[in-house]
Design a protein around this motif. Structure first.
Motif, mmCIF file in Angstrom:
data_model
loop_
_atom_site.group_PDB
_atom_site.id
_atom_site.type_symbol
_atom_site.label_atom_id
_atom_site.label_comp_id
_atom_site.label_asym_id
_atom_site.label_seq_id
_atom_site.Cartn_x
_atom_site.Cartn_y
_atom_site.Cartn_z
ATOM 1 N N SER A 40 0.875 -1.192 0.228
ATOM 2 C CA SER A 40 0.038 -0.032 0.021
ATOM 3 C C SER A 40 0.860 1.309 -0.019
ATOM 4 O O SER A 40 0.132 2.375 -0.243
ATOM 5 C CB SER A 40 -1.021 -0.201 1.386
ATOM 6 N N GLY A 41 2.273 1.166 0.100
ATOM 7 C CA GLY A 41 3.247 2.284 0.250
ATOM 8 C C GLY A 41 3.112 2.947 1.621
ATOM 9 O O GLY A 41 4.061 3.951 1.866
ATOM 10 N N LEU A 42 2.619 2.314 2.391
ATOM 11 C CA LEU A 42 2.595 2.920 4.117
ATOM 12 C C LEU A 42 3.993 2.794 4.584
ATOM 13 O O LEU A 42 4.586 3.918 5.141
ATOM 14 C CB LEU A 42 1.728 2.120 5.041
ATOM 15 N N ILE A 43 4.727 1.732 4.189
ATOM 16 C CA ILE A 43 6.423 1.468 4.803
ATOM 17 C C ILE A 43 7.245 2.686 4.070
ATOM 18 O O ILE A 43 7.822 3.209 4.980
ATOM 19 C CB ILE A 43 6.748 0.175 4.490
ATOM 20 N N ALA A 44 6.951 2.829 2.840
ATOM 21 C CA ALA A 44 7.707 3.943 2.261
ATOM 22 C C ALA A 44 7.240 5.311 2.814
ATOM 23 O O ALA A 44 8.297 5.916 2.953
ATOM 24 C CB ALA A 44 7.476 3.873 0.579
ATOM 25 N N GLU A 45 6.141 5.809 2.996
ATOM 26 C CA GLU A 45 5.594 6.952 3.743
ATOM 27 C C GLU A 45 6.275 7.050 5.047
ATOM 28 O O GLU A 45 6.548 8.191 5.398
ATOM 29 C CB GLU A 45 4.139 6.966 3.734
ATOM 30 N N PHE A 46 6.474 5.969 5.986
ATOM 31 C CA PHE A 46 7.170 5.979 7.238
ATOM 32 C C PHE A 46 8.467 6.146 7.236
ATOM 33 O O PHE A 46 9.030 6.588 8.207
ATOM 34 C CB PHE A 46 6.415 4.985 8.114
ATOM 35 N N ASP A 47 9.141 5.621 6.028
ATOM 36 C CA ASP A 47 10.420 5.500 6.024
ATOM 37 C C ASP A 47 11.266 6.739 6.403
ATOM 38 O O ASP A 47 10.924 7.838 5.566
ATOM 39 C CB ASP A 47 10.817 4.803 4.868
ATOM 40 N N GLY A 48 11.860 6.879 7.256
ATOM 41 C CA GLY A 48 12.850 8.080 7.450
ATOM 42 C C GLY A 48 11.974 9.214 8.346
ATOM 43 O O GLY A 48 12.526 10.272 8.573
ATOM 44 N N SER A 49 10.724 9.083 8.642
ATOM 45 C CA SER A 49 9.638 9.983 9.275
ATOM 46 C C SER A 49 9.902 10.156 10.788
ATOM 47 O O SER A 49 9.361 11.032 11.290
ATOM 48 C CB SER A 49 8.235 9.836 8.708
ATOM 49 N N LYS A 50 10.433 9.264 11.410
ATOM 50 C CA LYS A 50 10.724 9.201 13.074
ATOM 51 C C LYS A 50 9.329 8.816 13.573
ATOM 52 O O LYS A 50 9.080 9.131 14.674
ATOM 53 C CB LYS A 50 11.305 10.551 13.188
ATOM 54 N N LEU A 51 8.386 8.415 12.469
ATOM 55 C CA LEU A 51 7.099 7.694 13.287
ATOM 56 C C LEU A 51 6.972 6.234 12.892
ATOM 57 O O LEU A 51 7.393 5.900 12.238
ATOM 58 C CB LEU A 51 6.043 8.800 12.540
ATOM 59 N N GLY A 52 6.117 5.759 13.662
ATOM 60 C CA GLY A 52 5.773 4.337 13.352
ATOM 61 C C GLY A 52 4.388 3.907 13.761
ATOM 62 O O GLY A 52 3.788 4.624 14.563
ATOM 63 N N LEU A 53 4.071 2.809 13.439
ATOM 64 C CA LEU A 53 2.786 2.260 14.013
ATOM 65 C C LEU A 53 3.109 1.099 15.051
ATOM 66 O O LEU A 53 3.823 0.053 14.655
ATOM 67 C CB LEU A 53 1.904 1.600 12.975
ATOM 68 N N ALA A 54 2.647 1.073 16.115
ATOM 69 C CA ALA A 54 3.006 0.065 17.122
ATOM 70 C C ALA A 54 1.657 -0.652 17.429
ATOM 71 O O ALA A 54 0.539 -0.163 17.749
ATOM 72 C CB ALA A 54 3.445 0.829 18.457
ATOM 73 N N VAL A 55 1.588 -1.928 17.506
ATOM 74 C CA VAL A 55 0.510 -2.778 18.005
ATOM 75 C C VAL A 55 0.299 -2.589 19.469
ATOM 76 O O VAL A 55 1.467 -2.936 20.160
ATOM 77 C CB VAL A 55 0.691 -4.240 17.670
ATOM 78 N N PHE A 108 -3.584 -0.378 16.754
ATOM 79 C CA PHE A 108 -2.452 0.120 16.404
ATOM 80 C C PHE A 108 -2.546 1.515 17.133
ATOM 81 O O PHE A 108 -3.580 2.251 17.012
ATOM 82 C CB PHE A 108 -1.984 0.282 15.031
ATOM 83 N N VAL A 109 -1.423 2.175 17.469
ATOM 84 C CA VAL A 109 -1.389 3.565 17.662
ATOM 85 C C VAL A 109 -0.191 4.288 16.882
ATOM 86 O O VAL A 109 1.027 3.377 16.672
ATOM 87 C CB VAL A 109 -0.995 3.740 19.152
ATOM 88 N N LEU A 110 0.032 5.476 16.593
ATOM 89 C CA LEU A 110 0.921 6.085 16.017
ATOM 90 C C LEU A 110 2.092 6.390 17.239
ATOM 91 O O LEU A 110 1.691 7.079 18.127
ATOM 92 C CB LEU A 110 0.665 7.142 15.311
ATOM 93 N N LYS A 114 11.455 8.143 18.577
ATOM 94 C CA LYS A 114 12.445 8.513 19.382
ATOM 95 C C LYS A 114 12.252 8.304 20.751
ATOM 96 O O LYS A 114 12.785 7.749 21.854
ATOM 97 C CB LYS A 114 13.038 9.866 18.938
ATOM 98 N N THR A 115 10.983 8.827 21.032
ATOM 99 C CA THR A 115 10.563 8.599 22.561
ATOM 100 C C THR A 115 9.680 7.632 22.827
ATOM 101 O O THR A 115 9.438 7.019 24.065
ATOM 102 C CB THR A 115 9.620 10.055 22.774
ATOM 103 N N GLY A 116 9.223 6.830 21.926
ATOM 104 C CA GLY A 116 8.162 5.858 22.185
ATOM 105 C C GLY A 116 6.773 5.977 22.614
ATOM 106 O O GLY A 116 5.944 5.172 23.114
ATOM 107 N N LYS A 117 6.545 7.527 22.653
ATOM 108 C CA LYS A 117 5.136 8.217 23.044
ATOM 109 C C LYS A 117 4.156 7.854 22.043
ATOM 110 O O LYS A 117 4.598 8.369 20.729
ATOM 111 C CB LYS A 117 5.392 9.513 23.579
#
Length: 137
Positions: A40-55, A108-110, A114-117
């Motif tokens: 879907s392109g989500l991995i590419a969108e998050f790459d280098g963004s310092k954001l992630g989706l966590a279960v 999931f949460v965003l 860096k902070t894990g918040k």
């Protein structure tokens, strides 16, 4: 958007009872989520963004055992995008049948890597996830 992933059950997926071990289903579901997010392109969108989706939560129902050499078909789809979390549903079927092997709801949460918040789901991230929502039938 409904995404499909195929997995073949291998001998190393089995437990003492010669069916897929319950913990392996979490791996199957994770593989399907990664493929969905790559395709879907989500991995590419998050790459280098310092954001992630966590279960943060998984609820899984085991409906039928799966056995060596069976082909599994996993359907994954986002069902809800909220202010603080997103929900995905995944269903594992025997390939070419309506037989459900397992189904799960994943929340999931965003997060700030860096902070894990946890962060609010807004802006570009919310728009990217919302485009993947499956329309209500």
């Amino acid at each position: 958007m409904i995404h499909s992933t195929e997995i073949t059950v291998r001998g190393y997926h089995l437990d003492l009872y010669r069916h897929v071990n319950n913990a392996r289903y979490l791996e199957f579901l994770e593989e399907a989520r990664w493929q969905f997010m790559e395709d879907s392109g989500l991995i590419a969108e998050f790459d280098g963004s310092k954001l992630g989706l966590a279960v943060v939560n998984i609820n899984i129902n085991y409906r039928r055992g799966a056995y060596v050499n069976e082909q599994l078909h996993i359907r994954s789809q986002f069902k809800k995008i909220g202010h603080r979390s997103a929900v995905m549903e995944q269903v594992v079927y025997l390939k070419d049948s309506d037989t459900v092997v397992a189904d799960a709801t994943i929340t999931f949460v965003l997060i700030d890597i860096k902070t894990g918040k946890a962060l609010t789901l807004d802006g570009d991230v919310a728009a990217s996830l919302s485009r993947l929502l499956e329309p209500e039938a």
